[in-house]
Scaffold this motif. Structure first.
Motif, PDB file in Angstrom:
ATOM      1  N   GLY A  42      28.625 109.416  35.521  1.00 14.78           N
ATOM      2  CA  GLY A  42      28.488 109.818  37.025  1.00 14.78           C
ATOM      3  C   GLY A  42      27.855 109.233  38.088  1.00 14.78           C
ATOM      4  N   LYS A  43      27.462 108.147  37.563  1.00 20.24           N
ATOM      5  CA  LYS A  43      26.652 107.152  38.237  1.00 20.24           C
ATOM      6  C   LYS A  43      27.534 105.685  38.625  1.00 20.24           C
ATOM      7  CE  LYS A  43      22.236 108.963  36.503  1.00 20.24           C
ATOM      8  NZ  LYS A  43      20.850 108.495  35.941  1.00 20.24           N
ATOM      9  N   GLN A  44      26.889 105.238  39.734  1.00 19.53           N
ATOM     10  CA  GLN A  44      27.219 103.780  39.966  1.00 19.53           C
ATOM     11  C   GLN A  44      26.804 102.629  38.854  1.00 19.53           C
ATOM     12  OE1 GLN A  44      26.750 102.983  44.057  1.00 19.53           O
ATOM     13  NE2 GLN A  44      28.892 103.511  44.588  1.00 19.53           N
ATOM     14  N   ARG A  45      27.829 101.900  38.636  1.00 21.04           N
ATOM     15  CA  ARG A  45      27.264 100.533  37.800  1.00 21.04           C
ATOM     16  C   ARG A  45      25.936  99.922  38.873  1.00 21.04           C
ATOM     17  NH1 ARG A  45      31.296  96.524  35.017  1.00 21.04           N
ATOM     18  NH2 ARG A  45      32.086  98.772  34.570  1.00 21.04           N
ATOM     19  N   GLU A  46      24.724  99.667  37.655  1.00 18.56           N
ATOM     20  CA  GLU A  46      23.608  99.114  38.555  1.00 18.56           C
ATOM     21  C   GLU A  46      23.124  97.951  37.605  1.00 18.56           C
ATOM     22  OE1 GLU A  46      20.522 101.497  38.684  1.00 18.56           O
ATOM     23  OE2 GLU A  46      20.400 101.959  36.548  1.00 18.56           O
ATOM     24  N   LEU A  47      22.574  97.017  38.513  1.00 16.21           N
ATOM     25  CA  LEU A  47      22.164  95.814  37.791  1.00 16.21           C
ATOM     26  C   LEU A  47      20.716  95.943  37.068  1.00 16.21           C
ATOM     27  CD1 LEU A  47      21.998  92.668  37.353  1.00 16.21           C
ATOM     28  CD2 LEU A  47      20.583  92.552  39.635  1.00 16.21           C
ATOM     29  N   VAL A  48      20.766  95.630  35.723  1.00 16.08           N
ATOM     30  CA  VAL A  48      19.715  95.963  34.971  1.00 16.08           C
ATOM     31  C   VAL A  48      18.564  94.582  35.000  1.00 16.08           C
ATOM     32  CG1 VAL A  48      18.689  96.393  32.697  1.00 16.08           C
ATOM     33  CG2 VAL A  48      20.643  97.404  33.507  1.00 16.08           C
ATOM     34  N   ALA A  49      19.491  93.556  34.817  1.00 14.86           N
ATOM     35  CA  ALA A  49      18.477  92.466  34.564  1.00 14.86           C
ATOM     36  C   ALA A  49      19.566  90.908  34.748  1.00 14.86           C
ATOM     37  CB  ALA A  49      17.581  91.995  33.316  1.00 14.86           C
ATOM     38  N   ARG A  50      19.000  90.012  35.280  1.00 14.29           N
ATOM     39  CA  ARG A  50      19.818  88.823  35.309  1.00 14.29           C
ATOM     40  C   ARG A  50      18.969  87.582  35.020  1.00 14.29           C
ATOM     41  NH1 ARG A  50      22.745  89.473  40.711  1.00 14.29           N
ATOM     42  NH2 ARG A  50      21.066  89.686  42.274  1.00 14.29           N
ATOM     43  N   ILE A  51      19.598  86.563  34.532  1.00 15.64           N
ATOM     44  CA  ILE A  51      19.052  85.176  34.154  1.00 15.64           C
ATOM     45  C   ILE A  51      19.922  84.153  34.603  1.00 15.64           C
ATOM     46  CG2 ILE A  51      19.756  85.153  31.756  1.00 15.64           C
ATOM     47  CD1 ILE A  51      17.179  83.916  30.998  1.00 15.64           C
ATOM     48  N   THR A  52      19.035  83.172  35.282  1.00 17.61           N
ATOM     49  CA  THR A  52      19.981  82.022  35.927  1.00 17.61           C
ATOM     50  C   THR A  52      19.854  80.896  34.873  1.00 17.61           C
ATOM     51  OG1 THR A  52      17.923  80.841  36.855  1.00 17.61           O
ATOM     52  CG2 THR A  52      19.156  82.397  38.318  1.00 17.61           C
ATOM     53  N   ARG A  53      20.560  79.732  34.802  1.00 17.45           N
ATOM     54  CA  ARG A  53      20.476  78.966  33.845  1.00 17.45           C
ATOM     55  C   ARG A  53      19.341  78.272  33.806  1.00 17.45           C
ATOM     56  NH1 ARG A  53      25.241  74.157  34.117  1.00 17.45           N
ATOM     57  NH2 ARG A  53      24.035  73.512  36.020  1.00 17.45           N
ATOM     58  N   SER A  54      18.529  78.298  34.830  1.00 17.59           N
ATOM     59  CA  SER A  54      17.304  77.540  34.749  1.00 17.59           C
ATOM     60  C   SER A  54      16.058  78.434  34.071  1.00 17.59           C
ATOM     61  CB  SER A  54      16.786  77.018  36.225  1.00 17.59           C
ATOM     62  OG  SER A  54      16.884  78.176  36.932  1.00 17.59           O
ATOM     63  N   GLY A  55      16.536  79.639  33.683  1.00 13.04           N
ATOM     64  CA  GLY A  55      15.624  80.532  33.284  1.00 13.04           C
ATOM     65  C   GLY A  55      15.025  81.482  34.149  1.00 13.04           C
ATOM     66  N   ASN A  56      15.018  81.666  35.489  1.00 10.84           N
ATOM     67  CA  ASN A  56      14.505  82.410  36.265  1.00 10.84           C
ATOM     68  C   ASN A  56      15.234  83.788  36.092  1.00 10.84           C
ATOM     69  OD1 ASN A  56      13.120  80.562  37.620  1.00 10.84           O
ATOM     70  ND2 ASN A  56      14.837  79.905  39.078  1.00 10.84           N
ATOM     71  N   THR A  57      14.588  84.776  36.208  1.00 11.28           N
ATOM     72  CA  THR A  57      14.815  86.259  36.003  1.00 11.28           C
ATOM     73  C   THR A  57      14.623  87.214  37.157  1.00 11.28           C
ATOM     74  OG1 THR A  57      12.834  86.868  34.629  1.00 11.28           O
ATOM     75  CG2 THR A  57      14.570  85.937  33.436  1.00 11.28           C
ATOM     76  N   ASN A  58      15.265  88.233  37.092  1.00 18.78           N
ATOM     77  CA  ASN A  58      15.127  89.328  37.838  1.00 18.78           C
ATOM     78  C   ASN A  58      15.447  90.537  37.242  1.00 18.78           C
ATOM     79  OD1 ASN A  58      17.665  88.426  39.084  1.00 18.78           O
ATOM     80  ND2 ASN A  58      17.310  90.367  40.035  1.00 18.78           N
ATOM     81  N   TYR A  59      14.521  91.497  37.485  1.00 20.13           N
ATOM     82  CA  TYR A  59      14.970  92.808  36.864  1.00 20.13           C
ATOM     83  C   TYR A  59      14.921  94.115  37.900  1.00 20.13           C
ATOM     84  CZ  TYR A  59      13.380  90.482  32.767  1.00 20.13           C
ATOM     85  OH  TYR A  59      13.294  89.667  31.626  1.00 20.13           O
ATOM     86  N   ALA A  60      15.611  95.181  37.480  1.00 22.08           N
ATOM     87  CA  ALA A  60      15.670  96.578  38.334  1.00 22.08           C
ATOM     88  C   ALA A  60      14.159  97.022  38.287  1.00 22.08           C
ATOM     89  CB  ALA A  60      16.786  97.543  37.691  1.00 22.08           C
ATOM     90  N   ASP A  61      13.766  97.650  39.090  1.00 22.52           N
ATOM     91  CA  ASP A  61      12.291  98.040  39.224  1.00 22.52           C
ATOM     92  C   ASP A  61      12.145  99.117  37.929  1.00 22.52           C
ATOM     93  OD1 ASP A  61      11.923  98.356  42.915  1.00 22.52           O
ATOM     94  OD2 ASP A  61      11.623  96.412  41.384  1.00 22.52           O
ATOM     95  N   SER A  62      13.270  99.830  37.695  1.00 19.23           N
ATOM     96  CA  SER A  62      13.318 100.979  36.918  1.00 19.23           C
ATOM     97  C   SER A  62      12.881 100.317  35.512  1.00 19.23           C
ATOM     98  CB  SER A  62      14.389 101.792  36.764  1.00 19.23           C
ATOM     99  OG  SER A  62      15.500 100.890  36.468  1.00 19.23           O
ATOM    100  N   VAL A  63      13.196  99.146  35.033  1.00 18.63           N
ATOM    101  CA  VAL A  63      12.896  98.615  33.692  1.00 18.63           C
ATOM    102  C   VAL A  63      11.773  97.444  33.513  1.00 18.63           C
ATOM    103  CG1 VAL A  63      15.400  99.127  33.261  1.00 18.63           C
ATOM    104  CG2 VAL A  63      14.702  96.638  33.839  1.00 18.63           C
ATOM    105  N   LYS A  64      11.337  97.140  34.823  1.00 12.93           N
ATOM    106  CA  LYS A  64      10.329  96.172  34.670  1.00 12.93           C
ATOM    107  C   LYS A  64       9.178  96.555  33.994  1.00 12.93           C
ATOM    108  CE  LYS A  64      10.738  94.023  39.283  1.00 12.93           C
ATOM    109  NZ  LYS A  64      10.447  93.860  40.907  1.00 12.93           N
ATOM    110  N   GLY A  65       8.727  95.246  32.892  1.00 10.55           N
ATOM    111  CA  GLY A  65       7.983  95.547  32.041  1.00 10.55           C
ATOM    112  C   GLY A  65       8.151  96.286  30.818  1.00 10.55           C
ATOM    113  N   ARG A  66       9.342  96.692  30.640  1.00  5.86           N
ATOM    114  CA  ARG A  66       9.976  97.257  29.490  1.00  5.86           C
ATOM    115  C   ARG A  66      11.104  96.507  28.859  1.00  5.86           C
ATOM    116  NH1 ARG A  66      12.550 102.266  29.567  1.00  5.86           N
ATOM    117  NH2 ARG A  66      13.436 102.012  31.883  1.00  5.86           N
TER     118      ARG A  66
END
Length: 119
Positions: A42-66
């Motif tokens: 019942g929810k929209q698709r959301e980004l959890v995490a992604r990683i660039t080819r150079s290794g840069n990452t970003n995370y959804a606030d809800s999963v940071k640190g986990r």
């Protein structure tokens, strides 16, 4: 034909861990950004995490640190290590990648793998 195939989902108790894997196959020239998305019932698709080819990452606030995303470009794979899982992490998790195939840059999705966090 490019395919993204996820594996590693399942049922886990709260506080537990799972490691998702995604294998990319087919006629691939290069893989750029790779990521994991999720869609709960019942929810929209959301980004959890992604990683660039150079290794840069970003995370959804809800999963940071986990959660931790990583990739192995020698095997055309991306991983998601999920620790301290919570019931609200329950969702279908999808692998996503921007990649170059037959001179065309496109975004591709896997078919998804179910993660259920429940006691």
């Amino acid at each position: 034909q490019v395919q993204l195939v996820e594996s590693g989902g399942g049922l886990v108790q709260p506080g537990g861990s799972l490691r998702l894997s995604c294998a990319v196959s087919g006629s691939i020239s290069d893989i750029y950004t790779m990521g994991w998305w999720r869609q709960g019932s019942g929810k929209q698709r959301e980004l959890v995490a992604r990683i660039t080819r150079s290794g840069n990452t970003n995370y959804a606030d809800s999963v940071k640190g986990r959660f931790t995303i990583s990739r192995d470009d020698t095997k055309n794979m991306v991983f998601l290590q999920m620790n301290s899982l919570k019931p609200e992490d329950t969702a279908v998790y999808y692998c996503n990648a921007d990649l170059l195939s037959q001179s065309t840059l496109r975004n591709y999705w896997g078919q998804g793998t179910q993660v259920t966090v429940s006691s």
